[in-house]
Scaffold this active site. Structure first.
Site, short mmCIF file in Angstrom:
data_model
loop_
_atom_site.label_atom_id
_atom_site.label_comp_id
_atom_site.label_asym_id
_atom_site.label_seq_id
_atom_site.Cartn_x
_atom_site.Cartn_y
_atom_site.Cartn_z
N LYS A 13 17.54 -30.88 71.38
CA LYS A 13 18.39 -31.93 70.81
C LYS A 13 18.21 -33.25 71.57
O LYS A 13 18.01 -34.30 70.97
CB LYS A 13 19.87 -31.52 70.85
N ARG A 88 31.17 -29.72 68.88
CA ARG A 88 30.80 -28.37 69.31
C ARG A 88 31.84 -27.33 68.97
O ARG A 88 31.65 -26.16 69.26
CB ARG A 88 30.66 -28.38 70.83
N ARG A 127 13.09 -27.30 82.55
CA ARG A 127 13.49 -28.69 82.26
C ARG A 127 13.71 -29.49 83.56
O ARG A 127 14.27 -29.00 84.53
CB ARG A 127 14.79 -28.71 81.47
N ARG A 160 19.05 -29.64 86.26
CA ARG A 160 20.49 -29.61 86.00
C ARG A 160 21.16 -28.41 86.65
O ARG A 160 20.58 -27.31 86.67
CB ARG A 160 20.75 -29.59 84.49
N ARG A 171 26.14 -20.23 78.36
CA ARG A 171 26.10 -21.36 77.41
C ARG A 171 25.63 -20.88 76.04
O ARG A 171 26.13 -21.34 75.01
CB ARG A 171 25.16 -22.46 77.94
#
Ligand code: AP5
Length: 218
Positions: A13, A88, A127, A160, A171
């Site tokens: 996203k 969300r 990431r 992160r 998550r």
């Protein structure tokens, strides 16, 4: 153009939102980014959000909705926006409809990004995010020329806090339980477009742009 991106953690996203926002010259509004900025600046909002984020849970609706309402009222959002990571929950989706009605605006399209589950874990664990410009990289899929240094602005990269295996699992569970029901909500409103999020970044961008074109011409 008023666009919402929906998809699980790691669907891409943020990556696609950065590209599409630059192309359409509209702001990319990421609730995750706003929370992370507040955490690093140690604001009151950041302190409220941090515990939830580190556990992989959602920040309570009332905090998140108020934050987004303020952001969408800013002048740059009058030309449109691409929302990444919001809404969300069904409460957030209903509040967004209300906020847009107050601003005399409507959503044009909700893009659901459908990835492959195993790929999500690979994407999230590799990431890296630029600490200067926020550009999203990946150690394998989109590596920088110099390790841990952003090609675009030269700043260092960071991983992160919530990209640890246990938090990633939580998550994903939270996404399935609380966010996936939004797909039905937006399908009922006739706003949903589904795109396959598997493939290279460029392939996914092409699908997203095509879906946006179709939504605008409908
Ligand atoms: P948030 O920051 O929104 O995280 P998320 O939704 O979990 O999504 P991610 O940012 O992890 O993934 P992404 O889909 O953006 O993937 P990306 O493009 O980076 O939220 C974090 C936390 O904040 C939440 O857990 C919650 O606590 C809180 N929060 C935020 N919004 C909230 C809300 N509305 N309500 C309540 N709480 C909220 O890509 C991932 C990696 O894959 C990158 O390395 C990228 O380079 C790579 N990649 C991307 N596309 C491809 C591709 N096609 N091929 C190969 N690699 C790719």
């Amino acid at each position: 153009m008023h666009v919402v991106l929906v998809g699980p953690p790691g669907a891409g996203k943020g990556t696609q939102a950065q590209l599409i926002a630059a192309r359409l010259q509209i702001p990319h509004v990421s609730t995750g980014d706003i929370f992370r900025e507040n955490v690093s600046e140690m604001t009151e909002l950041g302190q409220q959000a941090k515990t939830f984020m580190n556990a992989g849970d959602l920040v309570p609706d009332e905090i998140t909705v108020a934050m987004v309402r303020d952001r969408l009222a800013k002048p740059d959002a009058h030309a449109g926006f691409i929302l990444d990571g919001f809404p969300r929950t069904l409460v957030q989706a209903e509040q967004l409809q209300k906020t847009l009605a107050e601003l005399d605006e409507n959503l044009d399209v909700v893009l659901e990004m459908k990835p492959d589950d195993e790929e999500l874990i690979r994407r999230l664990s590799g990431r890296r995010t630029c600490q200067g410009c926020g550009r999203i990289w990946h150690v394998v899929y989109d590596p920088t020329l110099v390790e841990n240094r952003c090609d675009e602005c030269g700043s260092g990269l960071s991983q992160r806090d919530d990209d640890q295996p246990e938090t990633i699992r939580r998550r994903l569970q939270v996404y399935r339980e609380q966010t996936e029901p939004l797909v039905g909500f937006y399908a009922d409103l006739g706003l949903l477009a589904v795109i396959d999020a598997v493939g290279t970044v460029d392939q996914v961008t092409l699908r997203a742009v095509q879906a946006l074109r179709e939504a605008l011409s409908a």
